[in-house]
Design a protein around this motif. Structure first.
Motif, PDB file in Angstrom:
ATOM      1  N   PRO A   1       0.826  -1.213   0.000  1.00 12.10           N
ATOM      2  CA  PRO A   1       0.000   0.000   0.000  1.00 12.10           C
ATOM      3  C   PRO A   1       0.857   1.258   0.000  1.00 12.10           C
ATOM      4  O   PRO A   1       2.051   1.223   0.292  1.00 12.10           O
ATOM      5  CB  PRO A   1      -0.794  -0.125   1.305  1.00 12.10           C
ATOM      6  CG  PRO A   1       0.108  -0.913   2.204  1.00 12.10           C
ATOM      7  CD  PRO A   1       0.834  -1.888   1.314  1.00 12.10           C
ATOM      8  N   LEU A   2       0.231   2.367  -0.323  1.00  9.26           N
ATOM      9  CA  LEU A   2       0.847   3.701  -0.254  1.00  9.26           C
ATOM     10  C   LEU A   2      -0.163   4.649   0.372  1.00  9.26           C
ATOM     11  O   LEU A   2      -1.384   4.473   0.188  1.00  9.26           O
ATOM     12  CB  LEU A   2       1.224   4.194  -1.648  1.00  9.26           C
ATOM     13  CG  LEU A   2       2.472   3.595  -2.303  1.00  9.26           C
ATOM     14  CD1 LEU A   2       2.606   4.087  -3.732  1.00  9.26           C
ATOM     15  CD2 LEU A   2       3.742   3.913  -1.507  1.00  9.26           C
ATOM     16  N   PRO A   3       0.289   5.676   1.104  1.00 10.72           N
ATOM     17  CA  PRO A   3       1.681   5.925   1.497  1.00 10.72           C
ATOM     18  C   PRO A   3       2.099   5.012   2.644  1.00 10.72           C
ATOM     19  O   PRO A   3       1.259   4.450   3.343  1.00 10.72           O
ATOM     20  CB  PRO A   3       1.651   7.382   1.929  1.00 10.72           C
ATOM     21  CG  PRO A   3       0.279   7.572   2.481  1.00 10.72           C
ATOM     22  CD  PRO A   3      -0.621   6.718   1.616  1.00 10.72           C
ATOM     23  N   ILE A   4       3.416   4.904   2.845  1.00  7.99           N
ATOM     24  CA  ILE A   4       3.948   4.142   3.977  1.00  7.99           C
ATOM     25  C   ILE A   4       5.081   4.949   4.609  1.00  7.99           C
ATOM     26  O   ILE A   4       5.609   5.878   3.998  1.00  7.99           O
ATOM     27  CB  ILE A   4       4.432   2.740   3.572  1.00  7.99           C
ATOM     28  CG1 ILE A   4       5.566   2.823   2.532  1.00  7.99           C
ATOM     29  CG2 ILE A   4       3.296   1.887   3.072  1.00  7.99           C
ATOM     30  CD1 ILE A   4       6.890   2.386   3.032  1.00  7.99           C
ATOM     31  N   LEU A   5       5.418   4.560   5.826  1.00  9.42           N
ATOM     32  CA  LEU A   5       6.491   5.233   6.552  1.00  9.42           C
ATOM     33  C   LEU A   5       7.731   4.342   6.525  1.00  9.42           C
ATOM     34  O   LEU A   5       7.647   3.163   6.861  1.00  9.42           O
ATOM     35  CB  LEU A   5       6.064   5.505   7.994  1.00  9.42           C
ATOM     36  CG  LEU A   5       6.810   6.603   8.754  1.00  9.42           C
ATOM     37  CD1 LEU A   5       6.539   7.960   8.137  1.00  9.42           C
ATOM     38  CD2 LEU A   5       6.403   6.588  10.222  1.00  9.42           C
ATOM     39  N   ARG A   6       8.853   4.918   6.103  1.00 12.03           N
ATOM     40  CA  ARG A   6      10.124   4.195   6.168  1.00 12.03           C
ATOM     41  C   ARG A   6      10.958   4.785   7.296  1.00 12.03           C
ATOM     42  O   ARG A   6      11.213   5.992   7.318  1.00 12.03           O
ATOM     43  CB  ARG A   6      10.885   4.295   4.843  1.00 12.03           C
ATOM     44  CG  ARG A   6      12.293   3.689   4.906  1.00 12.03           C
ATOM     45  CD  ARG A   6      13.002   3.820   3.577  1.00 12.03           C
ATOM     46  NE  ARG A   6      12.416   2.945   2.575  1.00 12.03           N
ATOM     47  CZ  ARG A   6      12.574   3.111   1.263  1.00 12.03           C
ATOM     48  NH1 ARG A   6      13.275   4.144   0.800  1.00 12.03           N
ATOM     49  NH2 ARG A   6      12.022   2.269   0.421  1.00 12.03           N
ATOM     50  N   VAL A   7      11.359   3.930   8.216  1.00  8.81           N
ATOM     51  CA  VAL A   7      12.159   4.362   9.360  1.00  8.81           C
ATOM     52  C   VAL A   7      13.516   3.679   9.272  1.00  8.81           C
ATOM     53  O   VAL A   7      13.602   2.449   9.173  1.00  8.81           O
ATOM     54  CB  VAL A   7      11.473   4.007  10.698  1.00  8.81           C
ATOM     55  CG1 VAL A   7      12.324   4.451  11.861  1.00  8.81           C
ATOM     56  CG2 VAL A   7      10.091   4.641  10.765  1.00  8.81           C
ATOM     57  N   ARG A   8      14.584   4.473   9.311  1.00  8.69           N
ATOM     58  CA  ARG A   8      15.943   3.949   9.234  1.00  8.69           C
ATOM     59  C   ARG A   8      16.581   4.033  10.624  1.00  8.69           C
ATOM     60  O   ARG A   8      16.595   5.093  11.241  1.00  8.69           O
ATOM     61  CB  ARG A   8      16.773   4.738   8.227  1.00  8.69           C
ATOM     62  CG  ARG A   8      16.119   4.846   6.872  1.00  8.69           C
ATOM     63  CD  ARG A   8      17.033   5.534   5.865  1.00  8.69           C
ATOM     64  NE  ARG A   8      16.322   5.845   4.639  1.00  8.69           N
ATOM     65  CZ  ARG A   8      16.903   5.987   3.459  1.00  8.69           C
ATOM     66  NH1 ARG A   8      18.213   5.861   3.360  1.00  8.69           N
ATOM     67  NH2 ARG A   8      16.198   6.278   2.387  1.00  8.69           N
ATOM     68  N   PHE A   9      17.104   2.898  11.081  1.00  6.88           N
ATOM     69  CA  PHE A   9      17.722   2.817  12.402  1.00  6.88           C
ATOM     70  C   PHE A   9      19.245   2.903  12.286  1.00  6.88           C
ATOM     71  O   PHE A   9      19.823   2.615  11.230  1.00  6.88           O
ATOM     72  CB  PHE A   9      17.334   1.501  13.084  1.00  6.88           C
ATOM     73  CG  PHE A   9      15.885   1.419  13.470  1.00  6.88           C
ATOM     74  CD1 PHE A   9      15.479   1.719  14.753  1.00  6.88           C
ATOM     75  CD2 PHE A   9      14.922   1.039  12.547  1.00  6.88           C
ATOM     76  CE1 PHE A   9      14.144   1.646  15.122  1.00  6.88           C
ATOM     77  CE2 PHE A   9      13.588   0.961  12.895  1.00  6.88           C
ATOM     78  CZ  PHE A   9      13.197   1.271  14.190  1.00  6.88           C
ATOM     79  N   ASP A  10      19.885   3.260  13.390  1.00  8.76           N
ATOM     80  CA  ASP A  10      21.345   3.309  13.422  1.00  8.76           C
ATOM     81  C   ASP A  10      21.922   2.086  14.128  1.00  8.76           C
ATOM     82  O   ASP A  10      22.999   2.150  14.721  1.00  8.76           O
ATOM     83  CB  ASP A  10      21.819   4.591  14.112  1.00  8.76           C
ATOM     84  CG  ASP A  10      21.348   4.675  15.568  1.00  8.76           C
ATOM     85  OD1 ASP A  10      20.543   3.805  15.985  1.00  8.76           O
ATOM     86  OD2 ASP A  10      21.777   5.603  16.285  1.00  8.76           O
ATOM     87  N   ASP A  11      21.206   0.948  14.080  1.00  7.37           N
ATOM     88  CA  ASP A  11      21.701  -0.288  14.683  1.00  7.37           C
ATOM     89  C   ASP A  11      22.853  -0.839  13.839  1.00  7.37           C
ATOM     90  O   ASP A  11      23.110  -0.363  12.731  1.00  7.37           O
ATOM     91  CB  ASP A  11      20.558  -1.311  14.769  1.00  7.37           C
ATOM     92  CG  ASP A  11      20.054  -1.713  13.393  1.00  7.37           C
ATOM     93  OD1 ASP A  11      19.708  -0.806  12.610  1.00  7.37           O
ATOM     94  OD2 ASP A  11      20.014  -2.910  13.080  1.00  7.37           O
ATOM     95  N   PRO A  12      23.589  -1.839  14.335  1.00  6.65           N
ATOM     96  CA  PRO A  12      24.742  -2.360  13.586  1.00  6.65           C
ATOM     97  C   PRO A  12      24.391  -2.857  12.186  1.00  6.65           C
ATOM     98  O   PRO A  12      25.224  -2.781  11.281  1.00  6.65           O
ATOM     99  CB  PRO A  12      25.241  -3.510  14.471  1.00  6.65           C
ATOM    100  CG  PRO A  12      24.821  -3.128  15.848  1.00  6.65           C
ATOM    101  CD  PRO A  12      23.509  -2.423  15.692  1.00  6.65           C
ATOM    102  N   ALA A  13      23.169  -3.357  11.991  1.00  4.74           N
ATOM    103  CA  ALA A  13      22.773  -3.869  10.678  1.00  4.74           C
ATOM    104  C   ALA A  13      22.181  -2.785   9.780  1.00  4.74           C
ATOM    105  O   ALA A  13      21.828  -3.070   8.646  1.00  4.74           O
ATOM    106  CB  ALA A  13      21.764  -5.010  10.838  1.00  4.74           C
TER     107      ALA A  13
END
Length: 507
Positions: A398-410
């Motif tokens: 579906p759209l719209p969606i939220l993309r969240v980027r983490f600063d974890d090791p991966a």
């Protein structure tokens, strides 16, 4: 050195060219007919509208009846064989509870399976084909929680597979899908080796066959370049020293060799060989819910939720219990996939959750970490739909969606759906590498091509037919080489017999 290049390419080709020809042919079939699956659209279309009255026992009664702990990962209210049923998913196990009586459903028999198939298929003849653990159309590991499966044939040739755990239809395989799959996905994925004595080695066999085929094709490109006269042609006037099938193979290898390498190597990557795409430190997203799916978080009765959602005009066919950042919601879904969210604590239905709430829920996963948040209104390289029959085409995009980027090791990304509050996907660095090395190189799922299907089809057919020419000609050459070797050996044996010295006879 050249001699060894030729010999390695020749004998690898003799062993693998026929298999590669089958891979290219079956890949062309898979452009239009995929492995059988039950899509969300098919699943929702066969469900009945949930009743507003005398429907369901409270969740506080249904959960203890399951006899499982801790809390389930997901809770659904659906209809099976015309009756409302709670389906509770506990990771590797599914449990069904009769929503009217609150009793645990302990196994599904033949009669219940036929009744479930009747709801799915409507009028018509049904034939019970027994129970199976796994067959040609149910190798998918996602069905493990439903095995063994009841198999029922419809009068139009379709096979339905019924979960022995919940009674739900979990797979349908039409006669057309099965017929094409014998020369499509079943052949392409080397499924003849599945389900028998070689099943435990299937993964390794496919990995090492793909690895050998990649090496063979790379050697072929090197040999082809060495034999091609760039500056001065041969006496025949051609820049290739070969004739007939050998010339087809030589020229075809130079034209389509790199594309063949890309397809074979990306097929190898699809198997996640030696777990190269597994994250060493996967991100634990369980905190996103902000708690467990317990009855105390959802005081609203299912009947009340259905009544309130249907008052908006939504013909609810399934009800899902959701927990986002500690807040409970009931998600109603109709037969088309349209949905509304109803706060469990009371309130009016909403079409989507505030983005700030999703962001706060994501922050619970890594409280001290830094988040980069992006709202996607359009598809991009890492989030895009595929046609329904393709391998991952059944997944909702579906759209719209939220993309969240983490600063974890991966360096994990999460995709979150505001319409349902659900986590749609998780991509870390290695999985994004798989997107390049498998998704792009194997399926060419690049938006400028996918959004212009005639171009995508043309490109896939060009490469597929080129690969077929390359592999079929190689198969013919390999057969001739083996036949010639047998003839030479036979001639040598006959010559040895004729020239054998016969000792004189003495008296």
């Amino acid at each position: 050195m050249k001699r060894y290049l030729y010999l390695w390419h020749r004998w690898l080709g003799i062993g693998l060219c026929l298999l590669m020809a089958l891979w290219f042919f079956s890949g062309l079939v898979m452009l239009y007919v995929g492995y059988p699956k039950l899509t969300p659209r098919e699943h929702l279309a066969q469900l009945l509208v949930l009743s507003q009255q005398d429907c369901c026992v409270p969740l506080a009664q249904a959960l203890p009846a399951s006899g499982e702990s801790p809390a389930p990962r997901s809770i659904r209210l659906t209809t099976v064989a015309g009756e409302p049923r709670y389906v509770l998913h506990y990771g590797s196990r599914k449990v069904a509870v009769d929503a009217r009586s609150g009793e645990l459903i302990d196994g599904i028999g033949q009669a219940e399976a036929l009744a479930s198939a009747r709801q799915f298929a409507g009028p018509g003849q049904l034939q019970y084909r027994g129970r199976v653990e796994e067959d040609a159309w149910t190798h998918t590991r996602s069905l493990d929680v439903d095995r063994p499966l009841h198999r029922i044939a419809l009068d139009n040739g379709t096979l339905l597979y019924i979960s022995s755990r919940t009674g739900e239809v979990v797979r349908d395989a039409t006669a057309t899908e099965r017929a094409w799959n014998w020369v499509g996905a079943w052949l392409h994925w080397v499924y003849p080796l599945r389900g028998g004595v070689l099943d435990r080695w299937w993964t390794d066999v496919v990995i090492y066959l793909s690895l050998a085929a990649t090496l063979m094709t790379l050697l072929g490109i090197v040999v082809g370049l060495l034999r091609w006269r760039f500056a001065k042609p041969y006496r025949s006037g051609s820049r290739s020293p070969y004739r007939g099938f050998a010339r087809w193979h030589h020229v075809g290898g130079l034209l389509f060799g790199l594309l063949a390498v890309a397809w074979i190597f990306s097929g190898l990557m699809s198997m996640n060989p030696w777990r190269v795409f597994d994250s060493r430190v996967p991100l634990d997203t369980s905190a996103y819910q902000g708690g467990e799916l317990g009855a105390e978080v959802f005081p609203m009765a299912a009947e009340q939720a259905v009544q309130q959602l249907q008052a908006t005009g939504l013909a609810v066919r399934e009800l899902h219990w959701q927990l986002v950042g500690g807040r409970g919601y009931l998600l109603g879904v109709d037969g088309t996939g349209a949905s509304l969210l109803l706060p469990a604590a009371g309130g009016e239905p909403v079409h989507s959750l505030p983005l700030e709430q999703l962001q706060r829920a994501a922050q619970l996963i890594r409280p001290q970490g830094q988040l980069q948040v992006e709202l996607l209104d359009d598809y991009d390289f890492y989030y895009y739909p595929r046609t329904e029959h393709s391998m991952l085409g059944h997944l909702q995009r579906p759209l719209p969606i939220l993309r969240v980027r983490f600063d974890d090791p991966a360096r994990t990304w999460l995709h979150m759906d505001p319409h349902s509050g659900a986590l749609l996907g998780q991509l870390d660095q290695r999985q994004r590498a798989s997107r390049w090395l498998f998704g792009l190189l194997h399926s060419w799922d690049w938006l400028p091509l996918l959004q212009r299907r005639p171009l995508w089809d043309g490109w896939m057919w060009l490469g597929g037919v080129g690969g077929l020419v390359l592999c079929v000609s190689g198969t013919v050459l390999g057969w001739r080489r083996l036949r010639g070797s047998r003839r030479r050996k036979s001639a040598l044996r006959n010559r040895a017999r004729r020239t054998r010295v016969v000792p004189p006879i003495t008296e």
